[in-house]
Enzyme design. Structure first.
Site, PDB file in Angstrom:
ATOM      1  N   ASP A  20       0.828  -1.206   0.000  1.00 60.79           N
ATOM      2  CA  ASP A  20       0.000   0.000   0.000  1.00 60.79           C
ATOM      3  C   ASP A  20       0.868   1.264   0.000  1.00 60.79           C
ATOM      4  O   ASP A  20       1.922   1.308   0.629  1.00 60.79           O
ATOM      5  CB  ASP A  20      -0.891  -0.007   1.246  1.00 60.79           C
ATOM      6  CG  ASP A  20      -2.008   1.010   1.163  1.00 60.79           C
ATOM      7  OD1 ASP A  20      -2.311   1.475   0.044  1.00 60.79           O
ATOM      8  OD2 ASP A  20      -2.578   1.351   2.212  1.00 60.79           O
ATOM      9  N   ASN A  68      -9.955  -2.055  -6.691  1.00 58.25           N
ATOM     10  CA  ASN A  68      -9.141  -1.171  -7.528  1.00 58.25           C
ATOM     11  C   ASN A  68      -9.763  -0.907  -8.906  1.00 58.25           C
ATOM     12  O   ASN A  68      -9.327   0.000  -9.625  1.00 58.25           O
ATOM     13  CB  ASN A  68      -7.738  -1.747  -7.727  1.00 58.25           C
ATOM     14  CG  ASN A  68      -6.902  -1.741  -6.459  1.00 58.25           C
ATOM     15  OD1 ASN A  68      -5.988  -2.549  -6.301  1.00 58.25           O
ATOM     16  ND2 ASN A  68      -7.221  -0.846  -5.524  1.00 58.25           N
TER      17      ASN A  68
END
Length: 301
Positions: A20, A68
């Site tokens: 991340d 995503n």
């Protein structure tokens, strides 16, 4: 110093990483999002080296989640292109073949562009006969979706008479998780970068069922350093050592009901529950006895 501290202790067999912070890294320096993903890919390559040099056999990286897909078309296309390039590089990289590294893709890959599916399939085919180490790439992956797909697969097998309801147990479910070529094993350690302390729908069955250790750290993924990685391994080792101590403590207390505790009995029974060398059991017994006079008096040395 940290390398020396962890090198003689057990390392996790399977490490999973939530990579991340690529976009926030780029934003921090006023650069395009693609630059963050590009630098993050370099970090992934370094972590591969660190992992397999330490003897870790399975590494699973969260490359693209089902969530995503809400990102802009431009960012998704750039990211898909970058991941495809990395798959091609893996196929030609001599380290892949020296390590006998098998690549496996996990996720709902039907939702990916055909060019990326082709690159991923090629990497899987080139390495399908290897069993030295494993790189599992989570693409279009969601943990809840994995459980839904597994349920559908099991239901279809029951409908076709290939499976009975009586055959459904934890092992059956584990065998039918992603990927179809053989599901990934339980996770020993999850690492998340970028400052958030959550698992984000990543490998819920493989992680929760194994009570794996978790290491959350502040650096964005492109900033992740080897010392951060080693600290994560140390977290696992500390957790594992405490688990071993607790198991051995319970064995000692159980045996104490029958009188003086024989060290050999502690070793024999402990090793039925945990994978631990005989010398390590003795070392933990000494550690427990040093800090607890009651335990010391229980044991017949």
């Amino acid at each position: 110093m940290l390398t020396n501290e962890i090198k003689d202790k057990p390392v996790p067999s399977h490490v999973a990483i939530i990579m991340d912070g690529n976009r926030r890294f780029a934003q921090k320096y006023g650069l395009a999002k693609y630059y963050g993903h590009f630098k993050g890919a370099d970090t992934t390559e370094r972590v591969l080296d660190w992992s397999f040099d330490l003897g870790i056999r399975q590494l699973t990286v969260y490359a693209f989640s089902t969530e995503n897909f809400t990102r802009s078309e431009e960012e998704k296309n750039q990211l898909f292109e970058l991941i495809g390039i990395k798959f091609d590089e893996i196929c030609s990289d001599k380290r892949t073949h020296q390590r006998r590294m098998r690549v496996r893709v996990i996720g709902s890959t039907d939702h990916l562009p055909s060019s990326l599916r082709t690159a991923a399939k090629h990497a899987e085919d080139v390495t399908k006969h290897y069993n030295g180490v494993y790189l599992n790439v989570a693409l279009a992956y969601g943990g809840r979706q994995e459980l839904v797909d597994t349920t559908r697969a099991l239901a279809l097998k029951i409908k076709n008479g290939k499976l009975s309801l009586r055959d459904i147990n934890e092992e059956t479910i584990s065998r039918n998780l992603y990927p179809s070529s053989g599901s990934v094993p339980c996770v020993d350690l999850i690492i998340r970068t970028g400052g958030d302390e959550r698992i984000s729908n990543f490998l819920p069955w493989q992680a929760n069922g194994n009570e794996c250790a978790a290491y959350f750290c502040a650096p964005f993924w492109p900033e992740f350093r080897k010392i951060d990685f080693l600290r994560a391994i140390r977290t696992y080792q500390t957790r594992e050592h405490e688990r071993q101590k607790n198991t051995i403590m319970r064995v000692v207390k159980m045996l104490s009901y029958y009188g003086k505790v024989e060290v050999e009995d502690v070793i024999r029974i402990s090793r039925k529950f945990i994978a631990i060398p005989k010398d390590e059991v003795i070392s933990i017994l000494h550690e427990l006895a040093h800090h607890n006079v009651v335990i010391y008096n229980m044991i017949k040395w």
